[in-house]
Design a protein around this motif. Structure first.
Motif, short mmCIF file in Angstrom:
data_model
loop_
_atom_site.label_atom_id
_atom_site.label_comp_id
_atom_site.label_asym_id
_atom_site.label_seq_id
_atom_site.Cartn_x
_atom_site.Cartn_y
_atom_site.Cartn_z
N GLN A 113 0.81 -1.21 0.00
CA GLN A 113 0.00 0.00 0.00
C GLN A 113 0.85 1.28 0.00
OE1 GLN A 113 -2.95 0.10 3.10
NE2 GLN A 113 -3.78 2.07 2.47
N GLN A 114 1.87 1.33 0.87
CA GLN A 114 2.65 2.55 0.96
C GLN A 114 3.51 2.77 -0.29
OE1 GLN A 114 5.76 3.17 4.09
NE2 GLN A 114 4.28 4.70 4.79
N THR A 115 4.08 1.69 -0.82
CA THR A 115 4.86 1.83 -2.05
C THR A 115 3.97 2.27 -3.20
OG1 THR A 115 6.37 0.10 -1.28
CG2 THR A 115 6.41 0.63 -3.63
N GLU A 116 2.74 1.74 -3.25
CA GLU A 116 1.82 2.15 -4.31
C GLU A 116 1.39 3.60 -4.13
OE1 GLU A 116 -1.16 -0.84 -3.91
OE2 GLU A 116 -0.18 -2.22 -5.32
N ALA A 117 1.26 4.05 -2.88
CA ALA A 117 0.91 5.45 -2.63
C ALA A 117 2.00 6.37 -3.15
CB ALA A 117 0.68 5.68 -1.14
N LEU A 118 3.26 5.98 -2.95
CA LEU A 118 4.37 6.76 -3.48
C LEU A 118 4.34 6.79 -5.00
CD1 LEU A 118 7.04 8.28 -3.30
CD2 LEU A 118 8.19 6.09 -2.92
N ARG A 130 10.53 10.68 1.01
CA ARG A 130 10.27 9.44 1.75
C ARG A 130 11.31 9.32 2.86
NH1 ARG A 130 11.98 3.97 1.82
NH2 ARG A 130 10.28 2.45 2.02
N ARG A 138 10.00 2.43 10.44
CA ARG A 138 8.79 3.09 9.95
C ARG A 138 9.13 4.07 8.82
NH1 ARG A 138 6.77 2.82 15.47
NH2 ARG A 138 7.82 4.77 15.99
N VAL A 139 8.20 4.20 7.89
CA VAL A 139 8.37 5.06 6.72
C VAL A 139 7.26 6.09 6.69
CG1 VAL A 139 8.33 5.13 4.19
CG2 VAL A 139 9.56 3.30 5.37
N SER A 140 7.60 7.33 6.32
CA SER A 140 6.59 8.37 6.15
C SER A 140 6.84 9.10 4.84
CB SER A 140 6.62 9.36 7.32
OG SER A 140 7.90 9.98 7.42
N LEU A 141 5.78 9.62 4.26
CA LEU A 141 5.85 10.37 3.01
C LEU A 141 5.43 11.81 3.26
CD1 LEU A 141 4.17 7.84 0.52
CD2 LEU A 141 6.62 8.08 1.04
#
Length: 319
Positions: A113-118, A130, A138-141
């Motif tokens: 999900q997060q990679t697709e959001a990027l 990123r 943890r990763v944030s955009l």
């Protein structure tokens, strides 16, 4: 491939593998010492079956990382830092220059999900930062900003993705179209400005057109520190408006087409408007590296080569 296209290919492969239910990790070059085939920020995606996409060294570093990841040796809940410091013999085996050394960060990716959001934000042309917490994983955009494309601070690493660089061309025509096409392939967001009624032909895909006055077009630019401005109108009324505004901007490159004689006349006009010689010295005129050509496509190539050299911090990249 350009760096932006490389990044998208790597992220797309990672997202596809995650959707398949595979275990996936992302490797990134943090630092290099000496000569290195790939710069900091270069990416590699790999999965638990030994497949990978991208490049960190152009040599056996990739094979070593992929094998260790498939065996479960690296990239657990916390990101793993690996220092590939090699001697002359080992450097040759790994495809690195003699004595080459690089530090790589490997992180386990979660769901897609997060990679697709990027990827979705990049598809919209956004500049995205990123940030990875190297302690928690943890990763944030966030919205990207002017500054280095890779920032390492304490226990956080931020890589900025997206077509951060912009090119504004003052004056439409054959040369502008060649330059716009070449720059778009290097992931520049390109805008051609020409308010003259003579130039109203459709733009190629991905190239923006504005008929505002050149000085307004310059002032409307965001992220000026990542912007190159080139005047190509062969019309002092248009070119001087664009150059006057460009000299008051934060553009990293200002170029003007024309002969050395026309450049001297232009400089005198700008001096009469109150610009100092130091201000005017920011203008690369005639724009482009000296390659002895008068063909529009080759002139465009020379201008883009000069812009690229200055963007990369190469001194003495003058015509």
């Amino acid at each position: 491939m350009t760096q932006q296209a490389d990044d998208i290919a790597v992220l797309s492969a990672a997202a596809a593998w995650l959707r398949e239910g595979r275990r996936v990790a992302l490797g990134m070059v943090l630092r290099t010492w000496g000569s290195s085939p790939r710069p900091p920020g270069s990416l590699l995606a790999m999965n638990d079956s030994g497949n990978y996409c991208g490049s960190l060294s152009g040599g056996c570093v990739e094979e070593t990382l992929v094998a260790r990841y498939a065996d479960g040796d690296i990239a657990g809940p916390q990101p793993t830092r690996i220092d590939f410091g090699v001697d002359r013999q080992e450097a040759s085996r790994m495809g690195l220059p003699c004595g080459g050394r690089l530090e790589v960060l490997v992180e386990e990716l979660g769901d897609a999900q997060q990679t697709e959001a990027l990827l979705e934000r990049l598809a919209r042309g956004e500049l995205v930062a990123r940030t990875l917490d190297c302690v928690t994983g943890r990763v944030s955009l966030q919205a990207g900003r002017d500054g280095p494309e890779l920032a390492i601070c304490d226990d956080r690493v931020t890589k900025t993705f997206g077509p951060a660089w912009q090119l504004l061309l003052i004056g439409d025509g054959q040369l502008a179209r060649h330059l716009a096409s070449m720059a778009s392939q290097l992931d520049y967001r390109v805008t051609i400005c020409d308010p003259r009624d003579l130039y109203k032909t459709p733009m190629p895909d991905g190239i923006a057109m504005t008929d505002t006055m050149p000085d307004d077009a310059v002032r409307n630019i965001s992220d000026q520190a990542r912007t190159a401005i080139v005047t190509l109108a062969h019309d002092p009324k248009q070119d001087d408006l664009g150059l006057s505004a460009a000299l008051e901007s934060g553009a990293f490159y200002i170029g003007a087409l024309g002969s050395r004689q026309s450049a001297q006349a232009r400089n005198r006009r700008l001096e009469s408007l109150g610009y100092s010689r130091a201000d005017i010295a920011r203008i690369h005129g005639p724009a482009g590296l000296s390659i002895g050509s008068k063909r529009p496509a080759e002139i465009a190539l020379s201008i883009l080569a000069q812009i690229t050299a200055i963007r990369n911090g190469i001194t003495g990249a003058n015509g």
